[in-house]
Write a protein that holds these residues in place. Structure first.
Motif, PDB file in Angstrom:
ATOM      1  N   GLU A  25      36.064  74.110  26.618  1.00  0.00           N
ATOM      2  CA  GLU A  25      35.212  75.293  25.977  1.00  0.00           C
ATOM      3  C   GLU A  25      34.107  74.440  25.570  1.00  0.00           C
ATOM      4  N   ASP A  26      33.936  73.325  25.249  1.00  0.00           N
ATOM      5  CA  ASP A  26      32.536  72.780  25.106  1.00  0.00           C
ATOM      6  C   ASP A  26      31.893  72.699  26.603  1.00  0.00           C
ATOM      7  N   VAL A  27      32.332  72.699  27.633  1.00  0.00           N
ATOM      8  CA  VAL A  27      31.434  72.648  28.689  1.00  0.00           C
ATOM      9  C   VAL A  27      31.152  73.993  29.212  1.00  0.00           C
ATOM     10  N   ASP A  70      29.077  66.550  27.382  1.00  0.00           N
ATOM     11  CA  ASP A  70      28.146  65.768  28.129  1.00  0.00           C
ATOM     12  C   ASP A  70      29.210  65.239  29.517  1.00  0.00           C
ATOM     13  N   ASP A  71      28.226  64.668  30.248  1.00  0.00           N
ATOM     14  CA  ASP A  71      29.187  64.193  31.393  1.00  0.00           C
ATOM     15  C   ASP A  71      30.224  63.218  30.996  1.00  0.00           C
ATOM     16  N   SER A  72      30.119  62.494  30.284  1.00  0.00           N
ATOM     17  CA  SER A  72      31.057  61.321  29.869  1.00  0.00           C
ATOM     18  C   SER A  72      32.572  62.102  29.263  1.00  0.00           C
ATOM     19  N   GLU A  73      32.267  63.215  28.561  1.00  0.00           N
ATOM     20  CA  GLU A  73      33.567  64.102  28.163  1.00  0.00           C
ATOM     21  C   GLU A  73      34.222  64.553  29.150  1.00  0.00           C
ATOM     22  N   TRP A  74      33.374  65.361  30.259  1.00  0.00           N
ATOM     23  CA  TRP A  74      33.916  65.853  31.437  1.00  0.00           C
ATOM     24  C   TRP A  74      34.653  64.800  32.398  1.00  0.00           C
ATOM     25  N   PRO A 125      21.730  71.893  29.323  1.00  0.00           N
ATOM     26  CA  PRO A 125      22.966  71.583  28.611  1.00  0.00           C
ATOM     27  C   PRO A 125      24.022  71.944  29.529  1.00  0.00           C
ATOM     28  N   TYR A 126      24.150  72.792  30.365  1.00  0.00           N
ATOM     29  CA  TYR A 126      25.073  73.216  31.264  1.00  0.00           C
ATOM     30  C   TYR A 126      25.570  72.129  32.486  1.00  0.00           C
ATOM     31  N   ALA A 158      28.282  80.205  38.482  1.00  0.00           N
ATOM     32  CA  ALA A 158      29.579  80.496  39.263  1.00  0.00           C
ATOM     33  C   ALA A 158      30.805  79.499  38.736  1.00  0.00           C
ATOM     34  N   GLY A 159      30.339  78.169  38.385  1.00  0.00           N
ATOM     35  CA  GLY A 159      31.127  77.089  38.222  1.00  0.00           C
ATOM     36  C   GLY A 159      31.502  77.444  36.579  1.00  0.00           C
ATOM     37  N   ILE A 160      30.925  77.921  35.772  1.00  0.00           N
ATOM     38  CA  ILE A 160      31.204  77.999  34.467  1.00  0.00           C
ATOM     39  C   ILE A 160      32.302  79.403  34.538  1.00  0.00           C
TER      40      ILE A 160
END
Length: 116
Positions: free
Chosen positions: A41-43, A49-53, A87-88, A93-95
């Motif tokens: 949901e945050d993404v 951010d990148d580290s969370e992903w 921020p994305y 399309a990815g979202i």
């Protein structure tokens, strides 16, 4: 006599340290469904951010095969749609594809809740 006591005490301390190291477990990181959903949901809303992903997709989830399947799908989406921007992290399309993963995760969670 002092040397003998020192050697004996040193041996005992060394043996205790070896025993403790042999019985320690390595730390394990487990992502559960709620954590997976939160990061997803945050993404989607542009707050991750990148580290969370990387934490979300970087660890195999052998403890939950359906969740592992969704993780692998997220990796496929990352290959095609990841931008790493702010921020994305993904293209539109990815979202949208991640929203589909989120819907399936919510459906799986509600099925599990109904089974209980």
């Amino acid at each position: 006599m002092t040397i003998l006591i020192t050697l004996l005490l040193s041996f005992c301390i060394f043996a205790l340290i070896i025993w403790a190291l042999m019985h320690m477990r390595t730390p394990r990181y487990r992502v559960d469904r709620q954590d997976f959903l939160k990061v997803l949901e945050d993404v989607i809303v542009g707050q991750a951010d990148d580290s969370e992903w990387r934490v979300l997709t970087g660890y195999p989830m052998r403890h939950d095969p359906p969740l592992e399947k969704l993780r692998l799908e997220c990796l496929e989406i990352e290959e095609a749609e990841y931008t790493g921007g702010s921020p994305y992290l993904f293209t539109e399309a990815g979202i949208e594809r991640l929203r589909g993963v989120r819907r399936r995760l919510l459906a799986a969670n509600s099925e599990n809740d109904n089974d209980k």
